[in-house]
Design an enzyme around this catalytic site. Structure first.
Site, PDB file in Angstrom:
ATOM      1  N   ARG A  42      43.979  41.490  32.431  1.00  0.00           N
ATOM      2  CA  ARG A  42      45.303  40.152  32.356  1.00  0.00           C
ATOM      3  C   ARG A  42      44.780  38.660  32.146  1.00  0.00           C
ATOM      4  NH1 ARG A  42      42.254  37.440  34.599  1.00  0.00           N
ATOM      5  NH2 ARG A  42      41.021  37.743  36.763  1.00  0.00           N
ATOM      6  N   GLU A  48      44.676  30.995  40.981  1.00  0.00           N
ATOM      7  CA  GLU A  48      43.119  31.364  41.165  1.00  0.00           C
ATOM      8  C   GLU A  48      42.301  31.563  42.710  1.00  0.00           C
ATOM      9  OE1 GLU A  48      42.331  33.521  38.849  1.00  0.00           O
ATOM     10  OE2 GLU A  48      42.697  31.826  37.450  1.00  0.00           O
ATOM     11  N   HIS A  49      41.855  32.669  42.799  1.00  0.00           N
ATOM     12  CA  HIS A  49      41.507  33.183  43.984  1.00  0.00           C
ATOM     13  C   HIS A  49      42.129  32.719  44.876  1.00  0.00           C
ATOM     14  CE1 HIS A  49      36.676  33.285  42.821  1.00  0.00           C
ATOM     15  NE2 HIS A  49      37.461  33.030  42.382  1.00  0.00           N
ATOM     16  N   SER A 142      38.557  42.639  32.655  1.00  0.00           N
ATOM     17  CA  SER A 142      38.236  44.469  32.007  1.00  0.00           C
ATOM     18  C   SER A 142      37.497  45.114  33.016  1.00  0.00           C
ATOM     19  CB  SER A 142      36.724  43.929  30.999  1.00  0.00           C
ATOM     20  OG  SER A 142      35.593  44.000  31.647  1.00  0.00           O
ATOM     21  N   ASP A 186      43.890  41.706  39.818  1.00  0.00           N
ATOM     22  CA  ASP A 186      44.026  42.542  38.417  1.00  0.00           C
ATOM     23  C   ASP A 186      44.621  44.071  38.523  1.00  0.00           C
ATOM     24  OD1 ASP A 186      42.813  40.142  38.937  1.00  0.00           O
ATOM     25  OD2 ASP A 186      41.413  41.483  38.152  1.00  0.00           O
ATOM     26  N   LYS A 230      30.164  39.969  37.122  1.00  0.00           N
ATOM     27  CA  LYS A 230      30.155  39.708  38.809  1.00  0.00           C
ATOM     28  C   LYS A 230      28.935  40.801  39.227  1.00  0.00           C
ATOM     29  CE  LYS A 230      35.060  39.648  39.987  1.00  0.00           C
ATOM     30  NZ  LYS A 230      35.353  40.556  38.866  1.00  0.00           N
TER      31      LYS A 230
HETATM   32  P1  NG1 Z   1      38.068  38.716  37.617  1.00  0.00           P
HETATM   33  O1  NG1 Z   1      38.679  37.739  36.620  1.00  0.00           O
HETATM   34  O2  NG1 Z   1      38.417  39.754  36.330  1.00  0.00           O
HETATM   35  O3  NG1 Z   1      37.029  38.805  38.075  1.00  0.00           O
HETATM   36  C1  NG1 Z   1      38.660  38.025  40.028  1.00  0.00           C
HETATM   37  C2  NG1 Z   1      39.090  39.209  41.048  1.00  0.00           C
HETATM   38  C3  NG1 Z   1      41.005  38.808  41.368  1.00  0.00           C
HETATM   39  C4  NG1 Z   1      40.687  36.924  41.336  1.00  0.00           C
HETATM   40  C5  NG1 Z   1      40.325  36.205  40.525  1.00  0.00           C
HETATM   41  C6  NG1 Z   1      39.869  35.322  40.908  1.00  0.00           C
HETATM   42  C7  NG1 Z   1      38.720  41.605  41.812  1.00  0.00           C
HETATM   43  C8  NG1 Z   1      38.521  42.498  40.628  1.00  0.00           C
HETATM   44  N1  NG1 Z   1      39.186  40.529  40.608  1.00  0.00           N
HETATM   45  O4  NG1 Z   1      39.185  38.648  39.258  1.00  0.00           O
HETATM   46  O5  NG1 Z   1      40.886  39.617  42.217  1.00  0.00           O
HETATM   47  O6  NG1 Z   1      40.293  37.052  43.347  1.00  0.00           O
HETATM   48  O7  NG1 Z   1      39.025  36.852  40.605  1.00  0.00           O
HETATM   49  O8  NG1 Z   1      41.599  34.498  40.984  1.00  0.00           O
HETATM   50  O9  NG1 Z   1      37.392  41.179  42.307  1.00  0.00           O
END
Ligand code: NG1
Length: 470
Positions: A42, A48-49, A142, A186, A230
């Site tokens: 996506r 965001e957040h 991903s 996501d 992450k």
């Molecule tokens: P990504 O960008 O996929 O690391 C994460 C969180 C989302 C959301 C966004 C910020 C996971 C799986 N995904 O996404 O839920 O909080 O950061 O908007 O933790």
């Protein structure tokens, strides 16, 4: 109840269908049933957040995805392989308790889905091969696409029907297995994305609304070339944000309770939204100002304000997922700034919803710019490279530009007038990839192919099974 959709091989984009056929060939001829699935990544346009705080988001499902094929083998062993040789095959013995692989291992995303669904599905042995064209550690989800694809493989192998909305809710929790304390954006967009549409997604309970994208603009994604994995130090930084928000919610709730009766269960910022506080606006302002002071807070200060012990905060708020505990940050908890970002961003999603309803691309672009500034200044999730890429994107003709996803590296998203896309890409290629990065970050190799680091995407359909019978 709706069901997870089925796609014919012919209906897939040619590249995707070719990859699925290659995977099936690798799986080899077998008399046992075979299945194939796809789950898109996506790109978040705005919001965001906000998801884990109970506020809405507005992403699209991308035209890039994780796909997998699988074949039953019987017995009690699941074997997963990946067409990318960086990810070694993994084997799971279903007769033993699930134990995670090393931190950051790709197999843990499969285990996250298995751990959630195993009690219902009672899976038997199979072999699965995964494949994808989503850059990883890039803020394009991903990891959740892999969790969703894994879940669909498990479901397909068990032959049960499942409602995508219900599955999205479960998989959001399931991904906490890997240690992140993220929200549900996501998994929801990967499962419920709509072709040609953005999705406004609300949480607790999960619900979605499809909104048409303005016809004359394109979504362009640019990779800052800074990886944002992450699973490493970034997990501390990522998880710190939900924790600071939860602490902010607890501080506001404690302050409200001093003045009036307020429901006991406050889990997230949306639970203490202004609209839920039964007091006059000026009084609410005073409550928030006295609960969230501008100075960063130490754990001891927070414990004192909340009437709790430091140990209890460490065991609950600071341990949001089974395998994670936050080290209190050296610069203190930034509760006021995080709160300001989240409520401001929630308002921007409301305005962005109205902008899409009226087809106002310029208004959406302005909201995206404001979102980036707030992510940078109050949420502290940008990097110098993302800031530069956003600024250069605006100079190159976008209507709005911002970082997308968790931040700390990864990608930016730009809303570009359709007729400007070519010029936009040429300019950004020269200014960012050929000038800024070699000057400031010569350690980051960009290669010679602009299409590897900048690409357009339309909004794709959400995840589903691929029918293999011609
Ligand atoms: P990504 O960008 O996929 O690391 C994460 C969180 C989302 C959301 C966004 C910020 C996971 C799986 N995904 O996404 O839920 O909080 O950061 O908007 O933790």
């Amino acid at each position: 109840m709706s069901v997870v959709p089925h796609f014919s091989l012919e209906s897939l984009p040619p590249h995707s269908a070719t990859r699925v056929k290659a995977l099936l060939q690798r799986l080899g001829a077998t008399p046992n049933p075979q299945i194939a699935v796809r789950a898109p990544g996506r790109v978040n346009l705005i919001g965001e957040h906000t998801d884990y705080n109970g506020y809405p988001v507005m992403p699209i499902a991308m035209e890039r995805e994780i796909r997998a094929v699988a074949s039953a083998t019987g017995g009690h062993t699941i074997e997963i392989a990946n067409s990318d040789p960086h990810f070694s095959p993994r084997r799971i013995d279903l007769t033993r308790p699930l134990t995670p692989f090393a931190a950051g291992d790709w197999g843990n995303y499969f285990l996250a889905a298995l751990n959630e669904l195993e009690p219902d599905l009672e899976p038997r042995g199979f072999t699965a091969i995964f494949d994808g064209d989503l850059p990883e550690a890039a803020g394009l989800s991903s990891s959740s696409a892999l969790v969703v694809a894994s879940a669909l493989v498990l479901i397909g192998m068990s032959g049960v029907a499942i409602d995508p909305l219900h599955l999205a809710e479960r998989l959001a929790r399931a991904e906490h297995f890997v240690g992140t304390a993220g929200g549900g954006m996501d998994q929801a967009i990967s499962l419920m994305g709509k072709a040609g549409r953005a999705l406004r997604i609300d949480f607790f309970p999960l619900r979605t609304r499809a909104l048409a994208l303005p016809p004359d603009v394109r979504v362009v994604i640019c990779h800052s070339c800074v990886r944002a994995p992450k699973s490493e130090a970034a997990m501390q930084e990522y998880n710190r944000r939900p924790i600071e928000c939860r602490l902010a919610a607890a501080l506001i709730a404690a302050e409200i309770r001093r003045r009036c009766a307020f429901p006991a269960a406050v889990e997230r910022l949306a639970d203490v939204d202004r609209s839920r506080i039964p007091l006059p606006a000026a009084e609410i302002d005073r409550i928030i100002a006295s609960a969230l002071t501008p100075a960063a807070q130490t754990l001891a200060q927070l414990a004192q304000k909340l009437g709790r012990s430091e140990a209890s905060l460490l065991e609950t708020e600071l341990s949001p997922s089974p395998r994670f505990r936050l080290q209190p940050p050296a610069d203190g908890f930034q509760v006021q700034r995080r709160y300001r970002h989240v409520v401001g961003e929630a308002e921007r999603v409301e305005k962005a919803t109205r902008a899409l309803e009226s087809g106002d691309a310029a208004a959406l672009g302005r909201l995206m710019d404001a979102s980036h500034a707030s992510c940078r200044d109050d949420y502290g999730i940008s990097t110098p490279e993302l800031d530069e890429l956003v600024a250069l994107g605006r100079e190159a003709g976008s209507l709005g530009s911002r970082l997308t996803g968790a931040g700390f590296g990864g990608c930016t998203v730009h809303l570009v007038p359709a007729e400007q896309v070519k010029v936009f890409k040429e300019r950004v290629w020269r200014s960012y990839y050929r000038t800024y990065l070699p000057g400031r970050r010569p350690d980051l190799a960009t290669g010679d192919d602009p299409d590897k680091v900048m690409f357009e995407t339309g909004a794709a359909a959400g995840a589903g099974f691929i029918d293999l019978i011609e």
